[in-house]
Enzyme design. Structure first.
Site, short mmCIF file in Angstrom:
data_model
loop_
_atom_site.label_atom_id
_atom_site.label_comp_id
_atom_site.label_asym_id
_atom_site.label_seq_id
_atom_site.Cartn_x
_atom_site.Cartn_y
_atom_site.Cartn_z
N LYS A 83 46.42 -9.94 38.03
CA LYS A 83 46.78 -10.74 36.86
C LYS A 83 47.97 -11.67 37.18
O LYS A 83 48.60 -11.55 38.23
CB LYS A 83 47.12 -9.81 35.68
CG LYS A 83 45.92 -8.98 35.21
CD LYS A 83 44.72 -9.85 34.85
CE LYS A 83 43.74 -9.16 33.92
NZ LYS A 83 42.78 -8.27 34.60
C1 PLP Z 1 42.05 -7.26 33.46
C2 PLP Z 1 41.53 -7.31 32.09
C3 PLP Z 1 41.53 -6.19 31.26
C4 PLP Z 1 41.87 -4.82 31.71
O1 PLP Z 1 43.07 -4.68 32.33
P1 PLP Z 1 43.31 -3.47 33.42
O2 PLP Z 1 44.79 -3.48 33.52
O3 PLP Z 1 42.64 -3.89 34.68
O4 PLP Z 1 42.79 -2.24 32.82
C5 PLP Z 1 41.09 -6.35 29.96
N1 PLP Z 1 40.66 -7.53 29.49
C6 PLP Z 1 40.63 -8.62 30.27
C7 PLP Z 1 40.17 -9.91 29.70
C8 PLP Z 1 41.04 -8.54 31.60
O5 PLP Z 1 40.95 -9.62 32.38
#
Ligand code: PLP
Length: 400
Positions: A186
Site C-alpha cells: 500500500k
Molecule cells: C489491500 C486492500 C484491502 C485489505 O487490506 P489488507 O491489509 O491486505 O488486509 C482491502 N480493500 C482494498 C481495496 C485493498 O486494496
C-alpha cells in the site's frame, strides 16, 4: 503506490525504539516501555492528519473492515452493498460477520455507480461500502444522499486511496466509518496493519474493544478488565505501528512524487485519440497511485496490456482477468466454497452471482488498464516510460 520502495533510516529508528525496550505489545507493560507507545502515537497522528475524531489501529485492512462493520452492529443476515471491482477483502469482511455481500455495478469512476446502488437497496440493507479503488473515489455526495434517504451507513474502504481527498476532506474521514490498509504494497506500509476511522464515539468504543477480545481497556490491570461483549483479536503490534509512524510522516512526500510521475504519464497519453481517462467526481482529487484509463474495446485493452508487457512497461494491470479484484474470478464466493458450514443466513440469502448481470461493470472494467505509479523512478525513467506507453497505445489503436 508502494511505500516499501522507500524504507530507510526513519523506519529503522522507530523500530529500534521498540526493540530497545522489547515491549512488542501495544497494551500494558507501562514500566518497561521507555514511554514508547507506538500504536497510540500513530493513532493520534492519523487522527490529526485525517481530520477524524477517532482512529483505532488493527492488524490489517481486512481486519479494519471487519471491525468497522462489527462496531456498527452489522451481523448475520444484514446486507452490505459493495462493488464488483474491489479486493476480495470486501466480501471476506462481510461474510466474517455472517452478513450478505450484495455486489453492485461500477461506472466510469471504477467505483460504485450510485444509480445501481439505489436499485440494490432492500429492507435488509445496512451499509454502503464504497471502495476507493486505485486511488480514486465514487461520487460520495450521491452515495451519502442515498444513505440519508434510507438510513444506511456509509463505509469508506480507503485502503488504496490514502492521501486522496473529496471536497477538501481526506478520504477515509468522510463516511460514518473509514478503513485503511498498511499492508506491504500500500501507499504507506506497516508491514501488516490497518486502521478504522470514525467521528462516532460509540463505534470507536466498540472498535477498540471488539478488536481486543472485548477488553474494556479501563484501568491498568489487563487481567482485571471486564468484557462487555464478545470480541476477537485483531491487534496490531508495536513493531508494525512503529514502521507506520515513520511512513505516515512521509505520506505527503510520497503523494507529491506520485503526482509528479502521474502527471508526466498522463500528459503523454492525453494526446491519443481513443484513450479515455477514468472519471474523478467533482471535488475529488486522487492520490495518484495509479493512472487508469479505458481503451475503445475489450479486445484492444487486452492487446494493449500484452504489448505494454512486451515493451517492458511493467505494472499495468488488466483487472478484468484478475483473480483477486474482479467478480468474474470469484468462483469461491459464487459457489460458497468454505472450509466449514457457512451461517444459515448466508446460505439462504447470498444471491446467485452465476446468474447476475454485471455487463455495466464489464463495459468499463473490460476496457480498463491501470498502471501503477512508482516512487523510485528517476525523472528520465518516467519520461521514457511515458513515451513508450504512448507509442504502444497509439499503435494498438491505429492498427484497429
Ligand atoms: C489491500 C486492500 C484491502 C485489505 O487490506 P489488507 O491489509 O491486505 O488486509 C482491502 N480493500 C482494498 C481495496 C485493498 O486494496
Amino acid at each position: 503506490m508502494p511505500g516499501f520502495e522507500l524504507f530507510g533510516e526513519q523506519e529503522r529508528k522507530q523500530v529500534n525504539d521498540v526493540l530497545d525496550s522489547g515491549v512488542l505489545m501495544r497494551y500494558g507493560f507501562d514500566g518497561m516501555r521507555n514511554e514508547h507507545w507506538k500504536a497510540k502515537e500513530l493513532e493520534a497522528a492519523l487522527s490529526e492528519k485525517m481530520q477524524s475524531d477517532h482512529v483505532h489501529l488493527v492488524s490489517s485492512g481486512t481486519a479494519a473492515l471487519t471491525v468497522a462493520l462489527a462496531s456498527a452492529g452489522v451481523g448475520a443476515g444484514d446486507e452490505v452493498i459493495m462493488p464488483t471491482f474491489t479486493f476480495v477483502a470486501s466480501f471476506e469482511s462481510i461474510l466474517a460477520l455472517g452478513a450478505i455481500p450484495i455486489l453492485v455495478d461500477v461506472d466510469d469512476t471504477l467505483t460504485l455507480d450510485p444509480k445501481a446502488v439505489q436499485q440494490a437497496i432492500t429492507p435488509k440493507t445496512r451499509v454502503i461500502m464504497s471502495v476507493h479503488m486505485c486511488g480514486s473515489m465514487a461520487n460520495l455526495d450521491a452515495l451519502q444522499a442515498i444513505c440519508d434517504q434510507h438510513g444506511l451507513l456509509l463505509l469508506e474502504d480507503a485502503c488504496q486511496a490514502i492521501g486522496a481527498t473529496y471536497s477538501g476532506k481526506p478520504l477515509g474521514s468522510i463516511g460514518d466509518l473509514g478503513c485503511f490498509s498498511f499492508d506491504y504494497v500500500k501507499t504507506i506500509t506497516c508491514g501488516e496493519g490497518g486502521a478504522v476511522l470514525t467521528n462516532n464515539e460509540a463505534y470507536y468504543q466498540n472498535a477498540h474493544k471488539y478488536s481486543d477480545h472485548g477488553h474494556d481497556h479501563i484501568g491498568n490491570d489487563r487481567g482485571a478488565e471486564t468484557h462487555p461483549f464478545l470480541g476477537y483479536n485483531y491487534r496490531i503490534s508495536e513493531l508494525n505501528a512503529a514502521v507506520g509512524l515513520a511512513q505516515l510522516s512521509r505520506l505527503d512526500d510520497f503523494i507529491s512524487i506520485q503526482k509528479k510521475n502521474y502527471t508526466i504519464m498522463r500528459e503523454a497519453l492525453s494526446a491519443i485519440e481513443g484513450v479515455q481517462f477514468r472519471s474523478v467526481p467533482d471535488g475529488g482529487e486522487e492520490n495518484y497511485s495509479f493512472l487508469s484509463f479505458f481503451l475503445p474495446s475489450e479486445e484492444l485493452a487486452k492487446k494493449a496490456q500484452n504489448a505494454l508487457g512486451e515493451a517492458r512497461v511493467d505494472g499495468c494491470f488488466y483487472w478484468f482477468d484478475n483473480n483477486w479484484h474482479y467478480y468474474r474470478k470469484w468462483e469461491h464466493l459464487t459457489h460458497k466454497k468454505s472450509l466449514g458450514k457457512l451461517p444459515q443466513e448466508v446460505l439462504e440469502a447470498l444471491p446467485d452471482y452465476e446468474k447476475a448481470d454485471f455487463s455495466a461493470s464489464d463495459h468499463w472494467v473490460g476496457r480498463n488498464l491501470s498502471c501503477l505509479i512508482k516512487l523510485g523512478w528517476t525523472e528520465q525513467e518516467v519520461h521514457q516510460r511515458a513515451k513508450t506507453m504512448a507509442e504502444v497505445l497509439q499503435n494498438i489503436i491505429q492498427g484497429a
